[in-house]
Structures are given as C-alpha cells and as structure tokens.
Design a protein around this motif. Sequence first.
Motif, PDB file in Angstrom:
ATOM      1  N   THR A 117       1.064  -1.200   0.058  1.00  0.00           N
ATOM      2  CA  THR A 117       0.224  -0.110   0.426  1.00  0.00           C
ATOM      3  C   THR A 117       1.009   1.384  -0.157  1.00  0.00           C
ATOM      4  N   TYR A 118       0.498   2.500  -0.154  1.00  0.00           N
ATOM      5  CA  TYR A 118       1.344   3.267  -0.142  1.00  0.00           C
ATOM      6  C   TYR A 118       1.966   3.992   1.170  1.00  0.00           C
ATOM      7  N   ASP A 119       1.050   4.047   2.233  1.00  0.00           N
ATOM      8  CA  ASP A 119       1.233   4.056   3.193  1.00  0.00           C
ATOM      9  C   ASP A 119       2.759   3.420   3.869  1.00  0.00           C
ATOM     10  N   GLU A 120       2.675   1.531   3.515  1.00  0.00           N
ATOM     11  CA  GLU A 120       3.470   1.283   3.726  1.00  0.00           C
ATOM     12  C   GLU A 120       4.859   1.675   3.184  1.00  0.00           C
ATOM     13  N   ILE A 121       5.024   2.156   1.673  1.00  0.00           N
ATOM     14  CA  ILE A 121       5.828   2.680   1.881  1.00  0.00           C
ATOM     15  C   ILE A 121       6.244   3.765   2.136  1.00  0.00           C
TER      16      ILE A 121
END
Length: 804
Positions: free
Chosen positions: A145-149
């Motif tokens: 996900t974007y948040d993990e990146i």
Amino acid sequence: MTDVTDLLEKVLDAGANNIWSELRNIKGASSEEIEVASRRWVWELVQNASDCANKELGVNINFDFDGEILKFSHDGEVFIYKNLLDLITQISSKQSSDEEKTGKFGTGFISTHLLSPTINLKSYFRNNNNNYMPFEMLLDRSGETYDEIKRNIQKELEYVEQIKEKSNEIRYSEAEGNFETCFEYNVSHSIGSKEAVEKGIHNLLLTLPYLLTFNKKINSISINGLKYWIEEELVNENTRKVTVSNLNEEKTVVMVFKTNNTEVAFNISLENSNEIIELNPRIAKIFCDFPLVGTEKFSFPLIINNPTLDVLKDRDGIHEGAINNIQILEEAKSLYENILNYVSGNHFKRLHNLCIVPAFNKTELNVKLLEQVTSIYSKIPLVETNINGVYIGLRPITGEEKDNYISIPFHSSEDLRDEMWHIVNSMLKMPIPTLETYKNWINIIPINRDITDINYHILKINESLDKLIEIYQKDEQEIIDWLNLFYELWKKTFLGKESINEVYILNQNLKFKPAKELNKDRGIIEEFKQVLTELGKDIRNELVNTNLIIADEIIDEYLEDKDIIKKIERKVDLILSDEAGLNNTKNRDGNIQRAFNTLADWFLQNPDRGKELSEKLFKNRPLLSSLEQTITRFKIAEKVESNKIDIDDLDTIFSNHKKIEEILIALGNEQNTNILTEFKHRSIHNIDYYLYFKEKYDRSTERVYEYLKSNRKYEVPENLEEWKKSRHSRTVFPAKKDNVYINIIIRPSDGDKIIIHEDAELAVLDSRLYELWTDNGIDQPKDITLGDILKTTGINVIPLRKIY
C-alpha cells in the motif's frame, strides 16, 4: 519549526507519491513494457555510476551474477547527504546542480526494482569535513500500500540522519583507501527477475563497445570477472578508431566520425579493417553518452551520439521537434555522407551494412529521415556491379539516367535466387550487384527484377527471337540455351500453380506465344507442317520450338503426325469437293498445288507409312496432282523402267550426274562427251557383277591390310576380322600413322581405274587425314596421291572458280 516540519512532510509525500506511482507502473506493466524494462535497468545503474566518476580518475564498473544474487559495484565518488536523499526519495537534485551528469531524472533508479523490491546498499558516506564512514542500508519498496511505502521511506530518511550525525565521529580520510559502492539484488525467488537480469546483461554486452567508445568517464566494465576496456587510434582530427578488448583477448573495433559534439559510429572487422560489420538490430541507434533503449528502430543506419541531446523522460527517445535535436540530426546526416564517400574511396567491403535502415518507426521525423538517408546512399558508388557478365566496379544505386539504375535479380525462394541471378546476368544488359554481394542488397535496392518481369517485359514485349538477337547481341544458340534455363526456373517457381502456363514460349516460327496456346511437337514430319501451312493453317505457330526443353508441367499437350494428317485430310476434302464441279484442276491456287505436290511426293516415297496415317489420302493421291504433272510423272516412270533402273539407285545416279556436270563445267568444255564417258560409271545391278566386285574388293582389303600390318609406320588391329569390325563404311577403315589417326580408303584398281561412288568415301576425301589405297591383285598395294593422279592423267590446270 512547524513550517519546516510541514515542508519535510510535503517532501516525503512527494517522494512517496512518485515512488508509489512508478512501482505501480512496474507491477502493472504489459509484457512489451517488461521486455523494454528488462533491457533498461542495467543502464540506469551504469549511468548512476558514471555520474559518480572521479573527474581525474574516471570510474570502473563491475557486474557479478551467480544466478541468485546480482551485485553491481563501482569505485566512483561515494555518497554525500543530498545523494542519499535523492536515492531514497527519487527527487533528484542533479538537473539543477550538475549539468555534466546525464541521469537527470531520479525515478530512473526505481526501474531496477523490477529485479527485486528490496536492494541492499553497501557504501561510504562523506560528510562536509571529508570524513568517510562505511554504511549499509536496505532500500525497501516491498509494501503493498501507499502508506507502507511511505513508512519505509521515512525509516530510511531517519537512518540517513543517523549516518550524518555519526559521521562526525569518523576520522577516515580520502587518502586511506578505495571506497566501493555496491548494490545487491536477490532474485532467487523470481524466474522473471532472473530472466530480466540475463536480458539486461546481454544488452550490456551487445552495446558495451559503443558505451565505452562514447563515454569518456568509464575506464572499464567487468562482467563476472571479465574486464573490458578501450584503446584509441586517431585516424585524423575528426576520425578515430576504437578497439574494445577484454581479458579473453576478444576485440571489437569501432570507427567514429565526429563534428562538433555529434559522433556517428559503426563496426569494422578486426581481421580485415576494411570490412564493415552489420549493426546488431537490438542496439539502440541513439546515445546520449548512454544508449536510449527504445531507439533501436530509429530511421538511421548507424549510431548517433551527442551528450547534449534533449531526451524524453524515460530515456527511450528524443524530443523530435527540439531545435537542438534537429541540428544534431543535420550534423549526423552530413557525417553519414562523409562516411560513405570515405569507405567508397578507400576500398571498404560489405558497404551494404551502412545502408540498412529500419522502416518501422512511422513518426513524421522518421519518415522524413528515411527518405533523406536513402537519397544519400543511393547516389554514392557503393555497389559492386556486373553488367551482362562483366564486372564494372562500384556503382551508385541510382545513376543519372534511369536505365543505369541498379536492379536486384530477385526470387521469392531463397534456394532459387542464384539461378535467377545467373539468368539475368547472362543475358540482360542491366547493372546488377555481383553474385557474391547481391543478396546483401535485396532489402535495400528498390528495383527488383523477378521472373515475371522477364516473362512480360522481355519475352512478351520483344515478341520474336530476332529481336532478342538484335537487342542482346547474342547468337541464336546462346539465346536458346538461355531460354531453356529460364523455362526450367519458371517450372520450379510456379509448379502446382495455375499461372504456370502463362509463360511466353518460342514457337516454330520464332515468335513468343503463351504456353497455353502451344503444343509440343512429337516428331511431326516437316512436309506435313509445310503442306498444312500452304493450305492456310500455319501449324508452326502452335508448336513449341523443337530446340527448347519444356517440362510437361508447363505444356502437357502433344501433336504428332496423325493429328496433322487429320487436319490436312479435312482441308483436302474441302478443296477437292469445291473442285468437283469444275471437273479439272487447272485453276488451282499456286500454294494449294505446291502443297498437293509435296503431299503426293511424300506418299510416293513412303507408301506404307502413308497408308497407315491416312488411307483416304493415299487412295486419292492421283487427284492431288495436275493433269500435266501426272503425265510428266508417267513419262519419267516409263523411262526409268525401260532402262531397267532400280528405284533405289536413282539418288546415286542423280548425285553422280551432278558431280560430273560440275567437273565438265570446271574444265570449260560442257559438250565433251568423251570426258563424260571416261569419268562416269554406271552401276550394273545383277548378282554376277556383285559377286565379281565382292571378290575383287575382299582381295584388295586383305592385301592392303597385310601390307600395312608389315609397315612400321602404321598401326592396325591384330587381325583382319577386327579391322573389318572397326571400319566406318564398306570401304573406309581406321588406322594410325606416326601416332596420328587417319582414314584408309580401299578400292580395287583392276582395269587400271578406280571407281569412287560411296558418300562415305567422298566425305573422307574431303578431309585432310586420309590415304587412298588401291590394289590390282598383281603389284604391291599402292597409296594414290593427288600427284599420281595429275601425272597419269596429264592434267596441269585445275580451275578453282567453283571452289571459291
């Protein structure tokens, strides 16, 4: 502090958005896009290493791949603080701070995540005090996900801050060692990643000679321990020869022509420096010190390099409308023309390799460039050329006149192309490439001459054999031989196709007609053809010339004697039917009467065959002649019969009479009947005379043989029977005299005269290697010479007007 915090948060968001977007592109890429990316990642690493090159020392690059771990390393400048920020956020500061660096877009490095979502980085950090500290960090882009990146990026930025603070405690100086940077990619869990590594390294190997030639920052590149480097030789101020070598002593030679910052390059052979090597189609055509992967089909035959090109963001092409790029391409075209003139004037070989232009890229720039490049190479002497079997050296593809344009003998089947070349070269007066080179020009020279061109534009248009003889200055037999080769190739080309009978074939009137209008001649009697022609049907127009060899696949219909005699029979029936009302034949047309005479004469000479072919015509043969001619024939027959002359001897009598007449005319006394009596022999046809002659002849043969056998100058068979078996005719025998083959004529000379009347004897006497031997049964056999004849006859004048 709040404003700074907000600013850093925005930078983090910008970097995360950028990386997230690029990663999604990688994951959702099509197979074609993955193929391109598999070749591009390697250049992103090489480019970043080049940007790290020391200005004085350059950089050395290494790739090592063991099938699971790819290690990329270089000995260039190590990381400073902003470099690490660029690497992690992919927001590059290169464009604004260092115009010499070619990696202007930070997102390029993300493409290497195609190999692995995580990269282990080992390098050194240099702080503002020039202190060096080793570090190791993980670049993790494995989030779903974007948040993990974004969290992974934030952790890496925090780690960089720690490195920066800790570096102040390190006291390593720059002089204390070589500092290496290494990126490690673990591809062991992905077959696709392994394939991408292999494709990238393969593309690197293909392109490496040009990379090292153009990029002055890179000293060497090593791949799995095999090191590559270059050596240069200056040919003149604008031309250099670059040799790329490796530790296995393998070498590649690149010729480079330059004007301003624009370079154009091509490969030449190591063994023969005047032989041009074909450019691999998987190599990019445009370099900006590095290859622009995606320009492999750019419409230019050689490789263009200029570090100032305006390139697209993904480095897969150039901005086609940019003024700077247009100027660079103009310089490249000028260099290309210079190169062609240089190689043409310096005896280079395989010049076609400088004219291979991809025509798949249909942008406006490429279409126009293709036309311009074609115009350049078409006007320079590059093609080794033949005209009608004669080599004439290098010629341009397009001459001043259209008749001088070079053509390609072409056949759709590669196996038949050499045959097609020989057919064109042996006859047609047109410039074509030599046998050794023509296949190289097939996709370059636009004018192709295939087998149908010859059929329609040579045979059909010229219509007759006489025109071919006049145009191509060949004799009849040469053209017949050429036609047989052509028809054999036509058969191979159109076998099994309906169009096979559309070929134009020479008929017996020496005109070209379509095969479907012709029949083969199965030994038709010539008199029959003539008769039918004089009766209004020129059958030779419908018959294949008997000197040609035409396969049954082209023409399988035959005409023979019985077919022609039926046609004659129908025409004769009509003529005789029309004449029946007149009750005579005095008003017959001259052609008709000549035809009837020919037919009647043939039936007279061939009664058995005539009955077999047409019993009706045979029975009606008296009706074929005019009344006057019939009466004349009866008178001749009565004369022959009253003199008891055998009909088989008439030809001999006529032949002898003609020869005596010629002798009398030559002597200038046509009324001298005494001479006629002396020179003319009349055969007597009865059994007693035959037995008498045979006895004399057998005696003479045996005596001459015994004499020759005993004479060392002559070689004859071991016994008389063998000699008889080897004779050429009843009176002509072979022998060898002083190791030279001659003919021996044997004639009895009883009654002090020699009788010569066989054609075989006259043919031998007309040659030079003969001897005339006679025997009278009493004296030793005698070799009669011309001198003997002159002395015994008293002739001392020999008129020659009939000979000359």
